[in-house]
Design a protein around this motif. Structure first.
Motif, PDB file in Angstrom:
ATOM      1  N   LEU A  41       0.555  -1.162   0.661  1.00  0.00           N
ATOM      2  CA  LEU A  41       0.203   0.010   0.630  1.00  0.00           C
ATOM      3  C   LEU A  41       0.626   1.309   0.216  1.00  0.00           C
ATOM      4  O   LEU A  41       0.607   2.093  -1.184  1.00  0.00           O
ATOM      5  CB  LEU A  41      -0.725  -0.179   1.492  1.00  0.00           C
ATOM      6  CG  LEU A  41      -1.614   1.169   1.417  1.00  0.00           C
ATOM      7  CD1 LEU A  41      -2.424   1.561   0.021  1.00  0.00           C
ATOM      8  CD2 LEU A  41      -2.501   1.665   2.636  1.00  0.00           C
ATOM      9  N   PRO A  91      -5.116   6.030   1.140  1.00  0.00           N
ATOM     10  CA  PRO A  91      -6.090   6.783  -0.123  1.00  0.00           C
ATOM     11  C   PRO A  91      -7.015   7.439  -0.201  1.00  0.00           C
ATOM     12  O   PRO A  91      -7.076   8.893  -0.737  1.00  0.00           O
ATOM     13  CB  PRO A  91      -7.068   5.524  -0.362  1.00  0.00           C
ATOM     14  CG  PRO A  91      -6.702   4.583   0.433  1.00  0.00           C
ATOM     15  CD  PRO A  91      -5.438   5.110   1.027  1.00  0.00           C
ATOM     16  N   SER A  92      -7.996   8.003   0.647  1.00  0.00           N
ATOM     17  CA  SER A  92      -8.946   9.094   1.778  1.00  0.00           C
ATOM     18  C   SER A  92      -8.280  10.903   1.402  1.00  0.00           C
ATOM     19  O   SER A  92      -8.358  11.543   1.167  1.00  0.00           O
ATOM     20  CB  SER A  92      -9.491   9.103   3.062  1.00  0.00           C
ATOM     21  OG  SER A  92     -10.323   8.304   3.058  1.00  0.00           O
ATOM     22  N   ASN A 132     -10.554   4.341  -1.735  1.00  0.00           N
ATOM     23  CA  ASN A 132      -9.306   3.148  -1.692  1.00  0.00           C
ATOM     24  C   ASN A 132      -7.945   3.756  -2.928  1.00  0.00           C
ATOM     25  O   ASN A 132      -8.394   4.299  -3.490  1.00  0.00           O
ATOM     26  CB  ASN A 132      -9.784   1.521  -1.560  1.00  0.00           C
ATOM     27  CG  ASN A 132     -10.966   1.486  -3.621  1.00  0.00           C
ATOM     28  OD1 ASN A 132     -10.016   1.920  -4.364  1.00  0.00           O
ATOM     29  ND2 ASN A 132     -12.321   1.280  -3.617  1.00  0.00           N
ATOM     30  N   SER A 135      -9.869   3.676  -6.516  1.00  0.00           N
ATOM     31  CA  SER A 135     -10.225   4.948  -6.804  1.00  0.00           C
ATOM     32  C   SER A 135      -9.927   5.493  -7.146  1.00  0.00           C
ATOM     33  O   SER A 135      -9.759   6.438  -7.663  1.00  0.00           O
ATOM     34  CB  SER A 135     -11.523   5.229  -5.905  1.00  0.00           C
ATOM     35  OG  SER A 135     -11.074   5.081  -4.730  1.00  0.00           O
TER      36      SER A 135
END
Length: 165
Positions: A41, A91-92, A132, A135
Motif C-alpha cells: 500500500l 487513499p482518503s 481506496n 479509485s
C-alpha cells in the motif's frame, strides 16, 4: 500502476507555458518516500503521490484558474496542495488532493471523452467516503489521459485546437 516515465504529463513537464510559470517542478523525493518498505500500500501510495505532483507541474498555462476573481489556484494554495499531496498517508487523504485539483481545472482543457467519464465518476462526497487505492488511481489516470498537456493558450484566452498531446 504505470511507472512515472509512462504517464502523459512527464512528456510535458519541462515544456514552456506551464501553469506553474518559471518555477521548477516540485521535487518528488518526499512524495516517493515509503514509510514502511514492506507495505505494498505504501509503495503504491508513493507512486500515486508522485504521479499527481507531476500532473500538476505539467499542466499548461490556463488549465487552472490562477488569476482574476475566480482564481482558485493561486501560488499559496498550490504550494499548500503540494504539501498535502506529499504527506497524504492513505487513499482518503490523497483523494482529497485529487478532487481539489479536479475542481481547479478549467473543463476546456480536458478532452471530451475524459469529460464524459469524469462526469460519471462518483460525486466528490461519495468518492471520499469510498476512497481506496484503486479509485484514487483511476481518477489520477483520468486526469493524466484527459488533460490537454500540449495545448496552448491563444491571445483570446481560448485554447488552440491542435497539439493536445
Amino acid at each position: 500502476l504505470q511507472s512515472l516515465d509512462r504517464i502523459n504529463a512527464v512528456k510535458h513537464l519541462n515544456a514552456p507555458g506551464r501553469a506553474r510559470g518559471d518555477a521548477k517542478p516540485h521535487p518528488l523525493e518526499v512524495a516517493l518516500k515509503v514509510r514502511d518498505p514492506n507495505s505494498s500500500l505504501e509503495k503504491q501510495l508513493a507512486k500515486l503521490r508522485a504521479t499527481l505532483l507531476v500532473i500538476e507541474a505539467a499542466m499548461p498555462e490556463g488549465a487552472v484558474r490562477s488569476e482574476g476573481k475566480k482564481a482558485s489556484w493561486i501560488p499559496s494554495i498550490a504550494a499548500q496542495w503540494r504539501k498535502n499531496v506529499e504527506v497524504a498517508d492513505g487513499p482518503s487523504a490523497l483523494m482529497r488532493c485529487v478532487i481539489c485539483l479536479e475542481c481547479a481545472l478549467d473543463s476546456e482543457w480536458l478532452r471530451e471523452a475524459s469529460l464524459k467519464i469524469i462526469a460519471n465518476n462518483p460525486t466528490h462526497s461519495k468518492a471520499l467516503q469510498a476512497a481506496n487505492l484503486s479509485s484514487v488511481a483511476i481518477r489520477i489516470y483520468l486526469l493524466d489521459r484527459g488533460i490537454k498537456f500540449g495545448a496552448k493558450m491563444g491571445s483570446d484566452q481560448k485554447i488552440f485546437k491542435r497539439g493536445y498531446f
